[in-house]
Design an enzyme around this catalytic site. Structure first.
Site, mmCIF file in Angstrom:
data_model
loop_
_atom_site.group_PDB
_atom_site.id
_atom_site.type_symbol
_atom_site.label_atom_id
_atom_site.label_comp_id
_atom_site.label_asym_id
_atom_site.label_seq_id
_atom_site.Cartn_x
_atom_site.Cartn_y
_atom_site.Cartn_z
ATOM 1 N N GLU A 188 5.094 -4.014 12.377
ATOM 2 C CA GLU A 188 4.030 -3.012 12.272
ATOM 3 C C GLU A 188 2.851 -3.721 11.631
ATOM 4 O O GLU A 188 2.853 -3.999 10.440
ATOM 5 C CB GLU A 188 4.510 -1.823 11.445
ATOM 6 C CG GLU A 188 3.620 -0.603 11.603
ATOM 7 C CD GLU A 188 2.645 -0.459 10.458
ATOM 8 O OE1 GLU A 188 1.449 -0.792 10.656
ATOM 9 O OE2 GLU A 188 3.046 -0.017 9.379
ATOM 10 N N ASN A 218 0.792 -1.238 0.000
ATOM 11 C CA ASN A 218 0.000 0.000 0.000
ATOM 12 C C ASN A 218 0.824 1.287 0.000
ATOM 13 O O ASN A 218 0.361 2.314 -0.488
ATOM 14 C CB ASN A 218 -1.003 0.008 1.161
ATOM 15 C CG ASN A 218 -0.351 -0.219 2.510
ATOM 16 O OD1 ASN A 218 0.794 -0.649 2.623
ATOM 17 N ND2 ASN A 218 -1.103 0.067 3.565
ATOM 18 N N ARG A 222 -7.481 8.713 2.654
ATOM 19 C CA ARG A 222 -6.094 8.694 2.197
ATOM 20 C C ARG A 222 -5.757 7.292 1.689
ATOM 21 O O ARG A 222 -6.091 6.295 2.317
ATOM 22 C CB ARG A 222 -5.170 9.083 3.358
ATOM 23 C CG ARG A 222 -3.688 9.059 3.013
ATOM 24 C CD ARG A 222 -2.870 9.337 4.252
ATOM 25 N NE ARG A 222 -1.441 9.309 3.974
ATOM 26 C CZ ARG A 222 -0.538 8.793 4.798
ATOM 27 N NH1 ARG A 222 -0.912 8.243 5.942
ATOM 28 N NH2 ARG A 222 0.738 8.811 4.481
ATOM 29 N N GLU A 229 9.204 2.697 14.324
ATOM 30 C CA GLU A 229 9.906 3.141 13.128
ATOM 31 C C GLU A 229 9.822 4.656 13.067
ATOM 32 O O GLU A 229 8.766 5.237 13.285
ATOM 33 C CB GLU A 229 9.277 2.522 11.874
ATOM 34 C CG GLU A 229 9.433 1.006 11.822
ATOM 35 C CD GLU A 229 8.849 0.373 10.573
ATOM 36 O OE1 GLU A 229 9.509 -0.510 10.017
ATOM 37 O OE2 GLU A 229 7.729 0.770 10.172
ATOM 38 N N SER A 251 -0.261 -7.740 7.861
ATOM 39 C CA SER A 251 -1.370 -8.164 8.707
ATOM 40 C C SER A 251 -0.885 -8.850 9.980
ATOM 41 O O SER A 251 0.204 -9.438 10.013
ATOM 42 C CB SER A 251 -2.289 -9.117 7.940
ATOM 43 O OG SER A 251 -1.664 -10.385 7.778
ATOM 44 N N CYS A 303 -3.104 1.097 7.247
ATOM 45 C CA CYS A 303 -3.307 0.577 8.602
ATOM 46 C C CYS A 303 -3.678 1.691 9.561
ATOM 47 O O CYS A 303 -4.253 1.438 10.625
ATOM 48 C CB CYS A 303 -2.060 -0.152 9.077
ATOM 49 S SG CYS A 303 -0.572 0.865 9.018
#
Length: 489
Positions: free
Chosen positions: A261, A162, A289, A469, A240, A295
Site C-alpha cells: 500500500e 501515521n 484528517r 487490505e 512510500s 495517503c
C-alpha cells in the site's frame, strides 16, 4: 512541558523491549532509540533498538510457532481476535492518548482510529471461520477436484508512522485469522502503539511467537536480512512508493507474496452541480484528517470554475477557524506534524505553489515555538506546473485547481503516477457512474470524504500498490489455494 501523571503512567506500562517469542527483551547490542512527542520535541520514552540478529531471532520465533498456529482451529483464532477487539474497546482512551503523544494527531481523531483499527479485529475474527473451499467434479467426469486454502506462512510487516494502530491491526488481524505468524517492524517515529497492541494480544490469549515486534532505527539492514531468508513467505508494506519499489525488488529473490500500500495523490473533484455544503465538509474531512498526513488525503482539489470562488471562500473560513495545539490536549483541530522534516517539506510546497501563480487564502506559515507545527492552509489558483500537483503534501494544505469541462477534470485527476483513492462530488448520478469508470484509482468516494472501512478492500492501482487490505479480499492475501485431484474409482 512536563508529562501529566496519567500520561507518564501510561508510558510506563508500555514495554521498552523487543517482543520476541513471548518475552520482552533488550537489543543484543544494548542500543535504544528515543521516541519524541512532536508537539514539544521532548523524549517521552526510550525503547530497544533491534539489531539484524534480533530480527532474525524474531523470525526464528515466528517460524517455530507457525505449524502450531496454522493447526489451531479457526474458531480459536476467531475467539482470540474477538477478545482482542473487546480489550481494545475497553482501553480506547489509553490507546488514543498514546497515539496522540507519539504521533501528534488530535485526541478526537486518535479515538476514531482506535474504533477504525478495532474493526479489523472484529471483521477478521468473523472471517477466520468463513474461509471458503471448493469440491466439484472435473469436466471429464473422471474425478473430483478439491480446492482448499492454506496459510502462506511467516509474514514480515512494515508499518508507517501515521496510523500506528490501524496499520498494525489491518495487517495482523487477517494474518492471524488465516493462520500465519508475524514479525512486525513499526515505524521508528511511532513504535509505542504497536508495542502496546502486541501486549494486548498476549492478554487476549495469543500464543508466544505468533506476533513478534522488532522496532529499529536500521530499517534497511533489518529488512534486507529478513527478505533474503528463505523461511519468510510474505511481505506487507505500507509507505512510500520509492521504498516499496526497493522492497519489491528484494522480495523477488525469494518470490515472496507481497501486499504493497504505497503513495497517493488523491484528486477531489467538485462539479458545478455539486452540493457545496457536502463538498466543503467532505474536503475538510478528506484533507485535514490526521493533519493531512494520510495517503488517502485529498491532495489536488479540482473545482469547476463556476463554483470555485464560493468553494474557496467557504473552506477558507472553516480552515481559518481551526485551532492548533498539542494533539493530546482536548479541543485542538490541528496537531503537530510528525517531525521537523515534514514542516520543511510542507513549507517548500507552499512556497513553490505561490511562486508558480497560486494565492494563499489562509494560513501558509510555519508556527513559531516548540514542536513541529504548520498553519492549516488553503491555496487557490494552483498551477498545473506546481510541485504540489505531483507530490504528496503530507501536511495541512488544501490546494485548489480549477477546470471548465468534465473531460478536463478527468484528465487532471488521472495525470499522476498514483492511483489510490479519488473523491467526486456531483448530484448527477450518470456523471457519478462515469467517474467510477474513468478515474484511475483503486477506491472512490462519491459525495463523501471518507472511504476507509474494515469491510471494504483497501488498495490502489498504478504506483499506489499491489493487493488489498480489508474486506473479503483481505484474508486471501494470506492464503494459498491448494488443488487436489481425487480420481473416480
Amino acid at each position: 512541558m512536563a508529562l501529566k501523571p496519567n500520561e507518564q503512567d501510561l508510558l510506563d506500562r508500555v514495554a521498552s523491549g523487543l517482543g520476541i517469542g513471548g518475552t520482552w527483551e533488550p537489543s543484543t547490542s544494548g542500543a535504544t532509540l528515543d521516541v519524541h512527542d512532536p508537539a514539544t520535541g521532548a523524549v517521552i520514552k526510550s525503547i530497544a533498538d533491534a539489531t539484524v540478529e534480533d530480527a532474525v531471532r524474531a523470525l526464528d520465533a515466528a517460524v517455530d510457532a507457525q505449524a502450531e498456529w496454522a493447526a489451531t482451529s479457526s474458531r480459536e483464532r476467531s475467539n482470540i481476535l474477538r477478545r482482542a477487539f473487546d480489550l481494545l474497546m475497553e482501553r480506547k482512551e489509553e490507546f488514543a492518548l498514546l497515539m496522540s503523544m507519539e504521533m501528534g494527531k488530535p485526541i478526537a481523531e486518535a479515538r476514531g482510529e482506535v474504533v477504525y483499527g478495532g474493526e479489523f479485529l472484529r471483521w477478521f475474527s468473523e472471517e477466520a471461520v468463513r474461509v471458503p473451499g471448493d469440491y466439484r467434479q472435473n469436466p471429464e467426469g473422471t474425478g473430483t477436484m478439491i480446492v482448499s486454502q492454506m496459510p502462506v506462512g511467516p509474514c514480515y510487516f512494515i508499518t508507517p508512522w501515521n496510523f500506528p494502530l490501524a496499520m498494525a491491526t489491518r495487517k495482523i488481524a487477517p494474518a492471524l485469522a488465516a493462520g500465519c505468524t508475524v514479525v512486525i517492524k513499526p515505524a521508528a517515529l511511532t513504535p509505542l502503539t504497536t508495542i502496546f497492541f502486541a501486549q494486548l494480544l498476549e492478554e487476549a490469549g495469543l500464543p508466544a511467537g505468533v506476533v513478534n515486534v522488532v522496532a529499529t532505527s536500521k530499517s534497511s539492514a533489518q529488512s534486507s536480512a529478513l527478505l533474503s531468508d528463505p523461511r519468510l513467505r510474505k511481505l506487507s508494506f505500507t509507505g512510500s512508493t520509492p521504498v516499496g519499489v526497493k522492497l519489491l525488488q528484494a522480495a523477488a529473490q525469494n518470490v515472496l507474496r507481497t501486499s504493497m500500500e504505497l503513495g497517493g495523490n488523491a484528486p477531489f473533484v467538485v462539479f458545478e452541480d455539486a452540493d457545496l455544503d457536502k463538498a466543503v465538509e467532505g474536503a475538510m474531512l478528506a484533507k485535514f484528517r490526521n493533519i493531512g498526513q494520510a495517503c488517502t488525503a485529498a491532495n489536488r482539489i479540482i473545482v469547476h470554475e463556476s463554483v470555485a470562488d464560493e468553494f474557496a471562500r467557504r473552506v477558507g473560513e472553516k480552515v481559518a477557524a481551526m485551532t492548533i495545539g498539542r494533539g493530546a490536549d482536548e479541543g485542538n483541530d490541528i496537531g503537530a506534524l510528525v517531525e521537523e522534516k515534514a514542516v520543511t517539506n510542507t513549507a517548500r510546497l507552499v512556497a513553490d505553489a505561490v511562486e508558480t501563480g497560486a494565492t494563499i487564502v489562509t494560513g501558509g506559515e510555519v508556527v513559531d515555538g516548540p514542536g513541529h507545527f504548520f498553519q492549516p492552509t488553503v491555496i487557490d489558483h494552483i498551477s498545473p506546473q506546481a510541485a504540489i500537483m505531483r507530490e504528496e503534501i503530507f501536511g495541512p494544505v488544501l490546494g485548489i485547481i480549477r477546470f471548465s469541462t468534465e473531460e478536463e477534470a478527468v484528465e487532471i485527476a488521472n495525470n499522476t503516477e498514483y492511483g489510490l483513492v479519488s473523491y467526486v462530488f456531483t448530484e448527477n448520478i450518470g456523471r457519478g457512474h462515469r467517474m467510477i469508470e474513468k478515474l484511475e484509482t483503486g477506491m472512490m468516494g462519491l459525495n463523501t470524504g471518507l472511504v476507509s472501512n474494515a469491510a471494504a478492500p483497501f488498495g490502489g492501482v498504478k504506483q499506489s500498490g499491489i493487493g488489498r487490505e480489508g474486506g473479503f479480499e483481505g484474508i486471501h492475501e494470506f492464503l494459498s489455494s491448494k488443488y487436489t485431484l481425487l480420481p473416480r474409482s
